[in-house]
Motif scaffolding. Structure first.
Motif, PDB file in Angstrom:
ATOM      1  N   ARG A 108       0.821  -1.209   0.000  1.00 15.28           N
ATOM      2  CA  ARG A 108       0.000   0.000   0.000  1.00 15.28           C
ATOM      3  C   ARG A 108       0.857   1.260   0.000  1.00 15.28           C
ATOM      4  N   ALA A 111       2.454   1.758  -3.346  1.00 16.97           N
ATOM      5  CA  ALA A 111       1.459   2.220  -4.318  1.00 16.97           C
ATOM      6  C   ALA A 111       1.174   3.704  -4.114  1.00 16.97           C
ATOM      7  N   GLU A 112       1.072   4.123  -2.853  1.00 18.04           N
ATOM      8  CA  GLU A 112       0.866   5.545  -2.549  1.00 18.04           C
ATOM      9  C   GLU A 112       1.995   6.404  -3.087  1.00 18.04           C
ATOM     10  N   PRO A 128      -5.462 -10.254  -1.616  1.00 23.55           N
ATOM     11  CA  PRO A 128      -6.331 -10.649  -2.724  1.00 23.55           C
ATOM     12  C   PRO A 128      -6.527  -9.533  -3.754  1.00 23.55           C
ATOM     13  N   ASP A 129      -6.054  -8.328  -3.446  1.00 22.43           N
ATOM     14  CA  ASP A 129      -6.421  -7.186  -4.291  1.00 22.43           C
ATOM     15  C   ASP A 129      -5.320  -6.745  -5.245  1.00 22.43           C
ATOM     16  N   LEU A 133      -4.872  -3.251  -7.717  1.00 19.89           N
ATOM     17  CA  LEU A 133      -3.736  -2.330  -7.791  1.00 19.89           C
ATOM     18  C   LEU A 133      -3.268  -2.195  -9.240  1.00 19.89           C
TER      19      LEU A 133
ATOM     20  N   ARG B  43      -9.079  -1.549   0.943  1.00 23.15           N
ATOM     21  CA  ARG B  43      -8.070  -1.405  -0.116  1.00 23.15           C
ATOM     22  C   ARG B  43      -8.007   0.027  -0.633  1.00 23.15           C
ATOM     23  N   TYR B  44      -8.179   0.945   0.295  1.00 27.55           N
ATOM     24  CA  TYR B  44      -8.188   2.349  -0.091  1.00 27.55           C
ATOM     25  C   TYR B  44      -6.780   2.793  -0.456  1.00 27.55           C
ATOM     26  N   VAL B  45      -6.635   3.333  -1.649  1.00 21.04           N
ATOM     27  CA  VAL B  45      -5.354   3.921  -2.058  1.00 21.04           C
ATOM     28  C   VAL B  45      -5.607   5.362  -2.486  1.00 21.04           C
ATOM     29  N   PRO B  46      -4.996   6.308  -1.782  1.00 17.75           N
ATOM     30  CA  PRO B  46      -5.157   7.702  -2.210  1.00 17.75           C
ATOM     31  C   PRO B  46      -4.767   7.767  -3.683  1.00 17.75           C
ATOM     32  N   ALA B  49      -0.890  11.399  -6.172  1.00 16.49           N
ATOM     33  CA  ALA B  49       0.287  11.526  -5.330  1.00 16.49           C
ATOM     34  C   ALA B  49       0.158  12.713  -4.391  1.00 16.49           C
ATOM     35  N   THR B  52      -0.917  12.174  -0.872  1.00 19.91           N
ATOM     36  CA  THR B  52      -0.156  11.319   0.034  1.00 19.91           C
ATOM     37  C   THR B  52      -0.081  11.966   1.401  1.00 19.91           C
ATOM     38  N   THR B  58       4.990  11.240   2.300  1.00 13.99           N
ATOM     39  CA  THR B  58       4.514   9.885   2.523  1.00 13.99           C
ATOM     40  C   THR B  58       5.002   9.401   3.891  1.00 13.99           C
TER      41      THR B  58
END
Lengths: 331, 331
Positions: A108, A111-112, A128-129, A133, B43-46, B49, B52, B58
């Motif tokens: 994570r 990915a950020e 599982p995700d 991504l 599975r939250y992804v900002p 960028a 961040t 980050t």
């Protein structure tokens, strides 16, 4: 310093620097070198994350390894890194310590940070995700994790065959009290090699009871050395030990010799991986070879295929294990 | 998935999640755990960028090491990482291979990725613009690089004393043909330890000619083993070797023993660093201890001081080397 300074110093147009930074068009190697130099000299740093490179991506590949202290993974990293550097990308890596929770967190975080791609050396379980991504723009390649259903490109190994090759070898040498010191690593890997070793017994109609099993989960040299002392105290004493990796094998060899025992005279030792230390150990190590550097470059190749064209289908590259016989097993 | 899903699942307000993400206010450990879990599950992804964490930063600490294959640096990394994890940050690291150019590139790339801070284990030369990077918001701590003028917080060592301690020890044991196998590492480090060893000769009024010097720049186990063969062929043959790090010392010990020589009977070997392999080598290694894990946690401490309050003055933590005597030197 601004992008204009970079362009002026490199002797190219603003548009060319922009193409380089955003990856919108390929620039020649010579031009790339000049721009890179100019960026160094001017100390230009894009001052907002949103201005990072290749569109919204950084020129960076992330790598997760389960044990940064094992040269097997350092060598995989070198393979990925050399391939990445050929594209002007750099490698950053993280040690998950084999912990799936830490692995999820690191995936994570990387990915950020908008890494241009991720190579993940699998732990016992995978999030599982990964497909999600990839869908949001982070290409992913998994190394290992053969038994898991994953929708990514991957580099795989035949652990069952590896275990079988090691076991066949010591059976050929006449050993009939064999210890399998599996791990550290995913339970599925440990189990697959163990099943392979049992299959070698089956081939000869030998009793499974000839193969004992102990799990070597420790990642420190102290834990590996303590395992050697446990082995010396076992009754019946194994005459051959198949190890989960070369670090375990080397620690056992060193400890046995420190205690005045002989390898392979008292106990034959077989490693796994063929790290460069294996050949140059105090007793050169018989081991099952997995070519770490090539594993790294192969993973990078699969990654860049998808990074350059997300429509590329997922692919798999399989490595076949190979037995390398040295002094630690033969008399 | 959006930040709302995260807040709903964690059972906290949107503002609390935002405080957590941006570091604008401290959240309780319990709340933090719930938010982290919710982020995992959703599975939250900002997705930009710029979103961040900690404002524009980050939750990540970057570490540059000159040789990821040396457990000394792996252990420093573990120290930095454990300290970072205590704050919810993760560690990403890069191997500069001791190359100042690569180091510059990696510093730039990590800065572009908006790491929350950088720990740099110094190579032979450091970029002059570290202060500029700090000014634009990337706190930096340098490990080593004692002889360079740097305006950052730093962790330093007394290499002169380290060389002197090692040399005094072998002189005490009666050795009068000593080889200093310095490196790999910055020339200034190699030189400082060499000068320390010469100072030990001066203390006793002994001739500098008793100490020979060879530079061990190779980072592979093969190069280290080849050095052992060179040493065996030297005339006059050294009776004691002071090594630039423990990996060199261990490779020399292993090679000598493979060739049927005795350590310390034929040649006494002294390492440097006291990595955990030193104590558990086939002949436990006399070495000069630098406590890698504590070096890592100390560097992280200095980094976080400045990350939390950029007004904190630059500080220095110095580690004093310590001789650890084991079997590789004493008969």
């Amino acid at each position: 310093m601004t992008i204009k300074d970079v362009a002026a110093l490199a002797g190219v147009s603003l548009g060319t620097v922009s193409n380089y930074l955003n990856g919108t068009r390929t620039v020649s190697p010579d031009t790339r070198t000049r721009i890179e130099r100019a960026i160094e000299v001017t100390r230009y740093v894009p001052n907002r994350a949103v201005r990072t490179l290749r569109g919204n991506r950084t020129h960076t590949v992330g790598l997760l390894v389960p044990d940064a202290g094992n040269p097997f993974f350092t060598e995989i990293a070198r393979g990925v890194e050399d391939a990445a550097r050929g594209r002007g990308d750099v490698l950053v890596y993280c040690d998950t310590a084999g912990d799936p929770e830490r692995q999820s967190l690191y995936i994570r975080r990387l990915a950020e940070m908008r890494v241009g791609g991720l190579v993940i050396s699998a732990t016992a379980s995978m999030p599982p995700d990964l497909g999600d991504l990839e869908a949001v723009g982070t290409p992913i390649v998994v190394v290992g994790g053969e038994e898991m259903a994953l929708s990514t490109s991957r580099v795989t190994f035949d652990h069952h065959l590896g275990g079988k090759l090691a076991m066949r070898h010591v059976l050929d040498l006449g050993h009939r009290q064999v210890l399998y010191a599996g791990g550290p690593g995913g339970e599925l890997v440990v189990q697959a090699r163990y099943q392979g070793a049992l299959a070698a017994l089956d081939e000869r109609g030998l009793d499974h009871a000839l193969l004992h099993r102990v799990d070597a989960t420790g990642r420190s040299v102290r834990e590996r050395s303590e395992l050697a002392d446990e082995i010396m105290a076992m009754r019946p004493r194994p005459t051959a030990v198949l190890c989960g990796n070369d670090l375990i094998a080397i620690a056992i060899v060193n400890t046995l010799i420190r205690r005045g025992w002989s390898v392979p005279g008292d106990i034959a030792i077989v490693g796994y991986d063929d790290i460069s230390d294996a050949q140059l150990a105090v007793v050169p190590l018989t081991t099952v070879r997995q070519p770490a550097y090539e594993i790294g470059t192969s993973a990078a190749k699969l990654l860049f295929e998808r990074a350059d064209d997300p429509a590329t289908p997922h692919r798999e590259i399989s490595f076949v294990p190979e037995l390398v016989v040295r002094e630690s097993s033969r008399d």
